[in-house]
Motif scaffolding. Sequence first.
Motif, PDB file in Angstrom:
ATOM      1  N   LEU A   1      61.239  47.252  37.432  1.00 40.99           N
ATOM      2  CA  LEU A   1      61.911  47.270  36.134  1.00 40.99           C
ATOM      3  C   LEU A   1      63.133  48.186  36.170  1.00 40.99           C
ATOM      4  O   LEU A   1      64.193  47.844  35.626  1.00 40.99           O
ATOM      5  N   LEU A   2      62.995  49.345  36.810  1.00 38.66           N
ATOM      6  CA  LEU A   2      64.115  50.277  36.882  1.00 38.66           C
ATOM      7  C   LEU A   2      65.268  49.691  37.699  1.00 38.66           C
ATOM      8  O   LEU A   2      66.441  49.854  37.332  1.00 38.66           O
ATOM      9  N   SER A   3      64.947  49.010  38.800  1.00 36.76           N
ATOM     10  CA  SER A   3      65.991  48.423  39.636  1.00 36.76           C
ATOM     11  C   SER A   3      66.750  47.328  38.898  1.00 36.76           C
ATOM     12  O   SER A   3      67.987  47.299  38.909  1.00 36.76           O
ATOM     13  N   LYS A   4      66.014  46.430  38.238  1.00 33.36           N
ATOM     14  CA  LYS A   4      66.709  45.331  37.555  1.00 33.36           C
ATOM     15  C   LYS A   4      67.512  45.840  36.353  1.00 33.36           C
ATOM     16  O   LYS A   4      68.586  45.314  36.044  1.00 33.36           O
ATOM     17  N   ASP A   5      67.011  46.902  35.691  1.00 34.02           N
ATOM     18  CA  ASP A   5      67.757  47.463  34.563  1.00 34.02           C
ATOM     19  C   ASP A   5      69.018  48.173  35.045  1.00 34.02           C
ATOM     20  O   ASP A   5      70.079  48.058  34.434  1.00 34.02           O
ATOM     21  N   TYR A   6      68.915  48.918  36.163  1.00 33.18           N
ATOM     22  CA  TYR A   6      70.072  49.667  36.651  1.00 33.18           C
ATOM     23  C   TYR A   6      71.201  48.725  37.039  1.00 33.18           C
ATOM     24  O   TYR A   6      72.377  48.999  36.752  1.00 33.18           O
ATOM     25  N   PHE A   7      70.861  47.627  37.698  1.00 29.45           N
ATOM     26  CA  PHE A   7      71.892  46.689  38.151  1.00 29.45           C
ATOM     27  C   PHE A   7      72.150  45.570  37.141  1.00 29.45           C
ATOM     28  O   PHE A   7      72.845  44.605  37.450  1.00 29.45           O
ATOM     29  N   ASN A   8      71.547  45.706  35.969  1.00 28.96           N
ATOM     30  CA  ASN A   8      71.829  44.786  34.851  1.00 28.96           C
ATOM     31  C   ASN A   8      71.597  43.327  35.228  1.00 28.96           C
ATOM     32  O   ASN A   8      72.452  42.459  35.056  1.00 28.96           O
ATOM     33  N   CYS A   9      70.405  43.063  35.775  1.00 28.10           N
ATOM     34  CA  CYS A   9      70.024  41.687  36.068  1.00 28.10           C
ATOM     35  C   CYS A   9      68.605  41.465  35.534  1.00 28.10           C
ATOM     36  O   CYS A   9      67.957  42.403  35.070  1.00 28.10           O
ATOM     37  N   SER A  10      68.125  40.238  35.585  1.00 25.79           N
ATOM     38  CA  SER A  10      66.842  39.900  34.970  1.00 25.79           C
ATOM     39  C   SER A  10      65.739  39.793  36.017  1.00 25.79           C
ATOM     40  O   SER A  10      65.996  39.629  37.210  1.00 25.79           O
ATOM     41  N   LEU A  11      64.490  39.886  35.541  1.00 26.94           N
ATOM     42  CA  LEU A  11      63.351  39.693  36.432  1.00 26.94           C
ATOM     43  C   LEU A  11      63.389  38.304  37.059  1.00 26.94           C
ATOM     44  O   LEU A  11      63.114  38.127  38.247  1.00 26.94           O
ATOM     45  N   SER A  12      63.725  37.306  36.245  1.00 25.15           N
ATOM     46  CA  SER A  12      63.708  35.926  36.728  1.00 25.15           C
ATOM     47  C   SER A  12      64.736  35.689  37.826  1.00 25.15           C
ATOM     48  O   SER A  12      64.549  34.819  38.686  1.00 25.15           O
ATOM     49  N   SER A  13      65.830  36.457  37.852  1.00 22.28           N
ATOM     50  CA  SER A  13      66.821  36.303  38.913  1.00 22.28           C
ATOM     51  C   SER A  13      66.408  37.048  40.185  1.00 22.28           C
ATOM     52  O   SER A  13      66.794  36.670  41.294  1.00 22.28           O
ATOM     53  N   CYS A  14      65.600  38.110  40.033  1.00 24.15           N
ATOM     54  CA  CYS A  14      65.180  38.893  41.195  1.00 24.15           C
ATOM     55  C   CYS A  14      64.072  38.204  41.978  1.00 24.15           C
ATOM     56  O   CYS A  14      64.009  38.338  43.206  1.00 24.15           O
ATOM     57  N   TYR A  15      63.191  37.462  41.280  1.00 24.11           N
ATOM     58  CA  TYR A  15      62.072  36.826  41.975  1.00 24.11           C
ATOM     59  C   TYR A  15      62.527  35.882  43.099  1.00 24.11           C
ATOM     60  O   TYR A  15      62.011  35.959  44.219  1.00 24.11           O
ATOM     61  N   PRO A  16      63.488  34.973  42.866  1.00 24.33           N
ATOM     62  CA  PRO A  16      63.897  34.072  43.958  1.00 24.33           C
ATOM     63  C   PRO A  16      64.459  34.815  45.166  1.00 24.33           C
ATOM     64  O   PRO A  16      64.182  34.443  46.319  1.00 24.33           O
ATOM     65  N   SER A  17      65.230  35.881  44.936  1.00 24.66           N
ATOM     66  CA  SER A  17      65.816  36.609  46.067  1.00 24.66           C
ATOM     67  C   SER A  17      64.753  37.362  46.856  1.00 24.66           C
ATOM     68  O   SER A  17      64.934  37.628  48.049  1.00 24.66           O
ATOM     69  N   MET A  18      63.621  37.696  46.214  1.00 25.04           N
ATOM     70  CA  MET A  18      62.553  38.418  46.903  1.00 25.04           C
ATOM     71  C   MET A  18      61.627  37.482  47.679  1.00 25.04           C
ATOM     72  O   MET A  18      60.834  37.934  48.507  1.00 25.04           O
ATOM     73  N   MET A  19      61.696  36.179  47.415  1.00 28.88           N
ATOM     74  CA  MET A  19      60.758  35.253  48.031  1.00 28.88           C
ATOM     75  C   MET A  19      60.908  35.182  49.549  1.00 28.88           C
ATOM     76  O   MET A  19      59.923  35.055  50.277  1.00 28.88           O
ATOM     77  N   GLY A  20      62.140  35.249  50.051  1.00 28.98           N
ATOM     78  CA  GLY A  20      62.362  35.143  51.494  1.00 28.98           C
ATOM     79  C   GLY A  20      61.608  36.215  52.275  1.00 28.98           C
ATOM     80  O   GLY A  20      60.752  35.907  53.118  1.00 28.98           O
ATOM     81  N   PRO A  21      61.902  37.504  52.022  1.00 34.14           N
ATOM     82  CA  PRO A  21      61.182  38.540  52.766  1.00 34.14           C
ATOM     83  C   PRO A  21      59.688  38.573  52.453  1.00 34.14           C
ATOM     84  O   PRO A  21      58.878  38.924  53.324  1.00 34.14           O
ATOM     85  N   LEU A  22      59.313  38.188  51.238  1.00 34.22           N
ATOM     86  CA  LEU A  22      57.897  38.202  50.889  1.00 34.22           C
ATOM     87  C   LEU A  22      57.136  37.117  51.644  1.00 34.22           C
ATOM     88  O   LEU A  22      56.029  37.361  52.150  1.00 34.22           O
ATOM     89  N   VAL A  23      57.720  35.921  51.751  1.00 33.72           N
ATOM     90  CA  VAL A  23      57.081  34.839  52.510  1.00 33.72           C
ATOM     91  C   VAL A  23      56.995  35.210  53.988  1.00 33.72           C
ATOM     92  O   VAL A  23      55.979  34.942  54.653  1.00 33.72           O
ATOM     93  N   ALA A  24      58.052  35.833  54.527  1.00 33.30           N
ATOM     94  CA  ALA A  24      58.019  36.272  55.924  1.00 33.30           C
ATOM     95  C   ALA A  24      56.904  37.283  56.146  1.00 33.30           C
ATOM     96  O   ALA A  24      56.175  37.223  57.147  1.00 33.30           O
ATOM     97  N   SER A  25      56.753  38.212  55.209  1.00 37.66           N
ATOM     98  CA  SER A  25      55.687  39.211  55.321  1.00 37.66           C
ATOM     99  C   SER A  25      54.315  38.565  55.201  1.00 37.66           C
ATOM    100  O   SER A  25      53.373  38.949  55.913  1.00 37.66           O
ATOM    101  N   ALA A  26      54.185  37.571  54.296  1.00 37.68           N
ATOM    102  CA  ALA A  26      52.897  36.887  54.138  1.00 37.68           C
ATOM    103  C   ALA A  26      52.531  36.104  55.398  1.00 37.68           C
ATOM    104  O   ALA A  26      51.366  36.084  55.816  1.00 37.68           O
ATOM    105  N   ALA A  27      53.527  35.454  56.004  1.00 40.41           N
ATOM    106  CA  ALA A  27      53.270  34.716  57.244  1.00 40.41           C
ATOM    107  C   ALA A  27      52.848  35.676  58.363  1.00 40.41           C
ATOM    108  O   ALA A  27      51.925  35.386  59.135  1.00 40.41           O
ATOM    109  N   ALA A  28      53.517  36.821  58.441  1.00 44.05           N
ATOM    110  CA  ALA A  28      53.148  37.817  59.444  1.00 44.05           C
ATOM    111  C   ALA A  28      51.733  38.335  59.202  1.00 44.05           C
ATOM    112  O   ALA A  28      50.967  38.557  60.152  1.00 44.05           O
TER     113      ALA A  28
END
Length: 433
Positions: free
Chosen positions: A397-424
Motif C-alpha cells: 500500500l505504501l509503495s503504490k501510494d508513494y508512486f501514485n498508482c493503483s493496486l490493480s496496475s501493480c498486480y500485472p507487473s508483479m505476476m512475472g517474477p511471482l510466477v518465476a518464483s512459484a515455478a522455482a
Amino acid sequence: MSEIFNLLTWPALVKVLTCFGLVVAASRLKANLGLCLIGAGLLLGLWMGIKPAALIVATGKALTAPWSVRLALLVIMILVLSHLMKEAGQLERIVELFSTLVRSPKVVAAVMPALIGLLPMPGGALFSAPMVEASCRSGDNGDHQRTLMATINYWFRHHGEYWWPLYPGFILCVALLRVDMALFILVLLPLVVVHFLGGAWFLVRPLQAPPARRDIRPQPWAFLKACAPIVIVVLAVPLLGMAAALWRAWSGGPPPWPEGTPLILGLAAAIVQTVAANHMPPRQVLHAALRRDALGMVILVAGIMIFQGLMQGSGAVKAIQAELSHYGIPALAMIIILPFISGLVTGIAIAYVAASFPLVVPLFAHLSGASYLAYGGLAFVCGYFGMMLSPLHLCFLLSKDYFNCSLSSCYPSMMGPLVASAAALAVWFLILS
C-alpha cells in the motif's frame, strides 16, 4: 435454495474474499484505503455474526493492542526519518554515491530497496521508495514507469522474508518447524536467487533510467557516511538483541524493555544523527511528524489492524481452515492453500505463520530429513506468496501510494517474477521431497 439468499450461511472464505473484493474495488475509485479497510472489517464482523456491542469492543482492542501502537509509532518514525533525509538531500546523495560504485541507475533502483529489506521494519518500503525514485529520474513519469518503480520497490524490499534471521515471521517458522535455522536458510537460498533474477528480468530490465555515468570517481567512504542513519538502524537490532540475551542469561527473565524497542531506539538514534549531521532545527522533526501523509498512514495502519483483529475475533480464519478440512481437501493442497490464504488475509509474515503452521505442520510431521524441510519450506513460501499479493500488506500500500498508482496496475507487473518464483518453488520441492 434459501441458503443461497441467506448471506449469514455463506462460507467464511466467500465472505472474506467478498470483503477483499470490495476493498480492491474501492481503492480503484481512489477512496481512502484505511477507511475502506475499517469499513470492510466492520462488515466482515457483522457478517460473521458478531453483535454490534462486541464489534465495538473488538475494534477498540485491535486499535489499542501494543502491536498496533508500536506499528503506528514505527510508521511515523520511518516517515519522519525518510522526510528529513529527503529534505536534507541525503537520499539523493546516497543514490548518487552508490551510483559511483555500480554506475548503473537500474542496479541502484533494485539494490537500494534490497538493502533496506535487511531491516525488519514495518512499512520499510516507504524508506526505500524515494531512493528508487531518485535513481530513475529520466524524464519519463508515465503510468507504466510509476507502476514499475512501485513494484520494484515492493518486490526487492521483501527478499529478506525468505531467509533473513532478523524477521519475526522467519524466526517463528523455524521455531514451529523445530529445525536448525542455518540449515533452513541454506535450503531457501536458491529461491532467494530466483527472487532476484525474476525481479531483474521482469521489472528492472524494462525500466527506463538515465544512462550509466562513466565520468565520476568511486567514493565508498562518502557513501558509508551518507548511509549512517541506515547503518544505525541495522546495528540497533542485533546489538540490543545481544543485550537482551545477556540480560536473560544474567537474570533468568525477559529484558526490562517492551518488544519492538530495538527498532524504535534505532530509528530515534537515526533521526537524531540525521538532524545533527545536516544542521537541521529540532522543530523540523515535529513538522515532519505532523504532515498530512503521516496522518494518512496512521489511518491506514488503523484500518489494517481493525481488519486483522476482526478477522481473528470473528473466527473467520478458523472457519476457513475448518471448511477446507470438511470438504476433504488433500494434505498437500492444505499445506499449500492454508498458508497462502492466511498470508492473503493478514498481509504479515508472522501472522500467516502463526495462523496456519499449527494446522499444517502436523500434516507432514511424520517425515524427516530433506522431505520434512521440503514440506516446511513449501508451506512457508506459499504463505509468502499470499502475503505479497495481499491488499492488506502495508509495504504494498505504501509503495503504490508513494508512486501514485493503483493496486490493480501493480498486480500485472508483479505476476512475472511471482510466477518465476512459484515455478522455482515447484521444482525445488520436487527435488527435495
